[in-house]
Design a protein around this motif. Structure first.
Motif, PDB file in Angstrom:
ATOM      1  N   ILE A   1      -0.769 -27.212  29.163  1.00  0.00           N
ATOM      2  CA  ILE A   1      -1.667 -26.638  30.160  1.00  0.00           C
ATOM      3  C   ILE A   1      -3.056 -26.586  29.535  1.00  0.00           C
ATOM      4  O   ILE A   1      -3.231 -26.078  28.425  1.00  0.00           O
ATOM      5  N   ASP A   2      -4.047 -27.117  30.226  1.00  0.00           N
ATOM      6  CA  ASP A   2      -5.417 -27.108  29.721  1.00  0.00           C
ATOM      7  C   ASP A   2      -6.233 -25.955  30.289  1.00  0.00           C
ATOM      8  O   ASP A   2      -7.282 -25.612  29.743  1.00  0.00           O
ATOM      9  N   CYS A   3      -5.765 -25.371  31.393  1.00  0.00           N
ATOM     10  CA  CYS A   3      -6.457 -24.255  32.018  1.00  0.00           C
ATOM     11  C   CYS A   3      -5.449 -23.519  32.899  1.00  0.00           C
ATOM     12  O   CYS A   3      -4.625 -24.149  33.563  1.00  0.00           O
ATOM     13  N   PHE A   4      -5.515 -22.189  32.880  1.00  0.00           N
ATOM     14  CA  PHE A   4      -4.608 -21.369  33.675  1.00  0.00           C
ATOM     15  C   PHE A   4      -5.457 -20.485  34.576  1.00  0.00           C
ATOM     16  O   PHE A   4      -6.348 -19.786  34.111  1.00  0.00           O
ATOM     17  N   MET A   5      -5.183 -20.546  35.875  1.00  0.00           N
ATOM     18  CA  MET A   5      -5.934 -19.752  36.845  1.00  0.00           C
ATOM     19  C   MET A   5      -4.971 -18.838  37.598  1.00  0.00           C
ATOM     20  O   MET A   5      -3.899 -19.265  38.018  1.00  0.00           O
ATOM     21  N   LEU A   6      -5.397 -17.589  37.760  1.00  0.00           N
ATOM     22  CA  LEU A   6      -4.615 -16.594  38.477  1.00  0.00           C
ATOM     23  C   LEU A   6      -5.433 -16.123  39.678  1.00  0.00           C
ATOM     24  O   LEU A   6      -6.655 -16.000  39.584  1.00  0.00           O
ATOM     25  N   THR A   7      -4.764 -15.841  40.780  1.00  0.00           N
ATOM     26  CA  THR A   7      -5.467 -15.297  41.934  1.00  0.00           C
ATOM     27  C   THR A   7      -4.978 -13.883  42.197  1.00  0.00           C
ATOM     28  O   THR A   7      -3.826 -13.550  41.943  1.00  0.00           O
ATOM     29  N   SER A   8      -5.875 -13.067  42.708  1.00  0.00           N
ATOM     30  CA  SER A   8      -5.543 -11.683  43.020  1.00  0.00           C
ATOM     31  C   SER A   8      -6.228 -11.288  44.314  1.00  0.00           C
ATOM     32  O   SER A   8      -7.400 -11.586  44.513  1.00  0.00           O
ATOM     33  N   SER A   9      -5.488 -10.601  45.157  1.00  0.00           N
ATOM     34  CA  SER A   9      -6.083 -10.097  46.393  1.00  0.00           C
ATOM     35  C   SER A   9      -6.533  -8.651  46.226  1.00  0.00           C
ATOM     36  O   SER A   9      -7.022  -8.050  47.176  1.00  0.00           O
TER      37      SER A   9
ATOM     38  N   SER B   1       2.192 -10.697  31.379  1.00  0.00           N
ATOM     39  CA  SER B   1       3.441 -11.365  31.001  1.00  0.00           C
ATOM     40  C   SER B   1       3.270 -12.889  31.011  1.00  0.00           C
ATOM     41  O   SER B   1       3.721 -13.587  30.089  1.00  0.00           O
ATOM     42  N   LEU B   2       2.614 -13.403  32.045  1.00  0.00           N
ATOM     43  CA  LEU B   2       2.391 -14.847  32.139  1.00  0.00           C
ATOM     44  C   LEU B   2       1.446 -15.333  31.039  1.00  0.00           C
ATOM     45  O   LEU B   2       1.681 -16.376  30.415  1.00  0.00           O
ATOM     46  N   ILE B   3       0.399 -14.573  30.783  1.00  0.00           N
ATOM     47  CA  ILE B   3      -0.556 -14.969  29.741  1.00  0.00           C
ATOM     48  C   ILE B   3       0.103 -14.910  28.370  1.00  0.00           C
ATOM     49  O   ILE B   3      -0.111 -15.803  27.536  1.00  0.00           O
ATOM     50  N   ASP B   4       0.943 -13.897  28.128  1.00  0.00           N
ATOM     51  CA  ASP B   4       1.681 -13.828  26.861  1.00  0.00           C
ATOM     52  C   ASP B   4       2.589 -15.037  26.696  1.00  0.00           C
ATOM     53  O   ASP B   4       2.674 -15.615  25.603  1.00  0.00           O
ATOM     54  N   LYS B   5       3.265 -15.426  27.766  1.00  0.00           N
ATOM     55  CA  LYS B   5       4.154 -16.599  27.705  1.00  0.00           C
ATOM     56  C   LYS B   5       3.346 -17.851  27.385  1.00  0.00           C
ATOM     57  O   LYS B   5       3.762 -18.675  26.550  1.00  0.00           O
ATOM     58  N   LEU B   6       2.193 -18.012  28.025  1.00  0.00           N
ATOM     59  CA  LEU B   6       1.328 -19.156  27.745  1.00  0.00           C
ATOM     60  C   LEU B   6       0.888 -19.155  26.290  1.00  0.00           C
ATOM     61  O   LEU B   6       0.939 -20.192  25.613  1.00  0.00           O
ATOM     62  N   ASN B   7       0.483 -17.996  25.779  1.00  0.00           N
ATOM     63  CA  ASN B   7       0.025 -17.906  24.387  1.00  0.00           C
ATOM     64  C   ASN B   7       1.130 -18.162  23.373  1.00  0.00           C
ATOM     65  O   ASN B   7       0.855 -18.587  22.255  1.00  0.00           O
ATOM     66  N   GLN B   8       2.381 -17.909  23.737  1.00  0.00           N
ATOM     67  CA  GLN B   8       3.508 -18.224  22.859  1.00  0.00           C
ATOM     68  C   GLN B   8       3.645 -19.733  22.695  1.00  0.00           C
ATOM     69  O   GLN B   8       4.063 -20.211  21.645  1.00  0.00           O
ATOM     70  N   ARG B   9       3.305 -20.465  23.735  1.00  0.00           N
ATOM     71  CA  ARG B   9       3.436 -21.922  23.730  1.00  0.00           C
ATOM     72  C   ARG B   9       2.187 -22.616  23.214  1.00  0.00           C
ATOM     73  O   ARG B   9       2.273 -23.602  22.512  1.00  0.00           O
ATOM     74  N   GLN B  10       1.025 -22.129  23.619  1.00  0.00           N
ATOM     75  CA  GLN B  10      -0.252 -22.774  23.315  1.00  0.00           C
ATOM     76  C   GLN B  10      -1.307 -21.711  23.056  1.00  0.00           C
ATOM     77  O   GLN B  10      -1.397 -20.753  23.809  1.00  0.00           O
ATOM     78  N   GLN B  11      -2.116 -21.932  22.056  1.00  0.00           N
ATOM     79  CA  GLN B  11      -3.223 -21.019  21.773  1.00  0.00           C
ATOM     80  C   GLN B  11      -4.513 -21.611  22.331  1.00  0.00           C
ATOM     81  O   GLN B  11      -4.677 -22.826  22.378  1.00  0.00           O
ATOM     82  N   GLY B  12      -5.414 -20.741  22.745  1.00  0.00           N
ATOM     83  CA  GLY B  12      -6.753 -21.173  23.122  1.00  0.00           C
ATOM     84  C   GLY B  12      -6.902 -21.757  24.513  1.00  0.00           C
ATOM     85  O   GLY B  12      -7.917 -22.386  24.803  1.00  0.00           O
TER      86      GLY B  12
END
Length: 103
Positions: A59-67, A81-92
């Protein structure tokens, strides 16, 4: 965007069923990304997004939406939780929040 044969990939988590400003902004972003040959992967549920982060997909960029519905603690916990999971796989990996304030 020149990436020497590697296509960039953006993961967008949008479980808000947004309409109006947020939906239009997401549609414009996706269109622009696709015009730049960036692969866009969308998830509409937490479980789908978590599963996508679990597979061996860069993943090169992660975008979240919130209402901004007022259930911020629950939504924040889900996002962290999602950001932690991403950081476990890839840093930065850059993470962006797209939100429309209701209040």
């Amino acid at each position: 965007m020149l990436n020497y044969g590697k296509h960039m990939r953006v993961l967008i988590f949008d479980n808000s069923q947004a309409t109006g400003v947020v939906a239009n902004a997401i549609d414009r972003l996706v269109e622009q990304f696709e015009d730049e040959s960036i692969i866009v992967v969308k998830a509409s549920t937490y479980d789908d997004c978590y599963s996508m982060l679990n597979v061996n997909m860069a993943i090169d960029c992660f975008m979240l939406t919130s209402s901004m519905t007022g259930q911020q603690q629950e939504e924040n916990d889900m996002f962290f939780s999602l950001i932690d999971k991403l950081n476990q796989r890839q840093q930065g990996v850059p993470v962006f929040l797209l939100a429309e304030r209701k209040k």
